[in-house]
Design a protein around this motif. Sequence first.
Motif, PDB file in Angstrom:
ATOM      1  N   ALA A   1      -5.803  65.160  89.964  1.00 46.51           N
ATOM      2  CA  ALA A   1      -6.846  64.815  89.311  1.00 46.51           C
ATOM      3  C   ALA A   1      -8.098  65.669  88.378  1.00 46.51           C
ATOM      4  CB  ALA A   1      -6.681  63.806  89.841  1.00 46.51           C
TER       5      ALA A   1
ATOM      6  N   LEU B   1      -6.463  71.329  83.383  1.00 46.96           N
ATOM      7  CA  LEU B   1      -5.495  70.201  83.610  1.00 46.96           C
ATOM      8  C   LEU B   1      -4.043  70.468  83.882  1.00 46.96           C
ATOM      9  CD1 LEU B   1      -7.772  67.348  82.358  1.00 46.96           C
ATOM     10  CD2 LEU B   1      -7.753  67.717  84.952  1.00 46.96           C
TER      11      LEU B   1
ATOM     12  N   ALA C   1      -8.810  65.000  76.954  1.00 39.55           N
ATOM     13  CA  ALA C   1     -10.017  64.876  78.993  1.00 39.55           C
ATOM     14  C   ALA C   1     -11.015  64.050  79.112  1.00 39.55           C
ATOM     15  CB  ALA C   1      -9.886  66.769  79.851  1.00 39.55           C
TER      16      ALA C   1
ATOM     17  N   ARG D   1     -12.894  62.812  82.529  1.00 37.81           N
ATOM     18  CA  ARG D   1     -11.357  63.148  83.827  1.00 37.81           C
ATOM     19  C   ARG D   1     -12.823  64.122  84.723  1.00 37.81           C
ATOM     20  NH1 ARG D   1      -6.376  63.950  83.061  1.00 37.81           N
ATOM     21  NH2 ARG D   1      -6.293  64.428  85.687  1.00 37.81           N
TER      22      ARG D   1
END
Length: 192
Positions: A11, A83, A116, A119
Motif C-alpha cells: 500500500a 510499489l 500510481a 497513492r
Amino acid sequence: MNPATTSGATAEPTILTAAELTSDQELTGRFAGAAHQILADLVSAGAALGWVEPPSRDEVAELLGHVASAVRAGDAALRAAYLGPRLVGLGYWIRYARPTHRPHADLEKLAVAAAAHGRGVGRALTAGLIDDARAAGIEVLTLDVRGDNTGALRLYQSLGFTEYGRLPAFVAVGERRYDKFFHMLDLRLRRG
C-alpha cells in the motif's frame, strides 16, 4: 529494503535513496529504462516535465548520469519510488553551481507514473528529498511549476513551500502558454 522482494500489493511506496538504489545491481540495471518509460509516458500525456516531446532513452540516460555524478560529488540527491518491484516515481534536486548560490538547491524533476497517482508517491518522494536537503546543509530548496499543474502546486504548498514569484505565459507548449510559478522552502527556518 529491496523493493524487488516486496509484494506488489504494497500500500505504501518504498522510497530508496541513490545509495540504496545503486547498492542493488538488479535495480540499477533496470532503473534508467523504467525512468525513461515513466518520463516518456507522462510527457506524452501532457505533463510539465521540461520536454514538449517525450525524451529519448539516450536523453534520460544522460540526465540520470549527470544526476548520479552530482550525487557522488555531494551536490545532489536522488530518490526512487517503488510499489512492489515496479518503479513508479523518481525525483531529484541539484545544488546550484554558481559560487554565491552554493548553499541552495533546486528540485528539478519529480515524476510519478500515472498509474500510481493518488497513492502518496509524490508526497513521499518530496519529503525524502527535503530530508536529504536538510542533511546536506541546503539552506533554501527551490522549484518551479507550470501553472496548470495544480496537483503539484497543492502538494508543494502542503509541504511548506511558498510562492516567491511568477512569470505570466512563460512556458510555451505549441500555441499554448502557461504561467511559471516559483516556490521555495527555507530550511534555515526549521533548524535549531
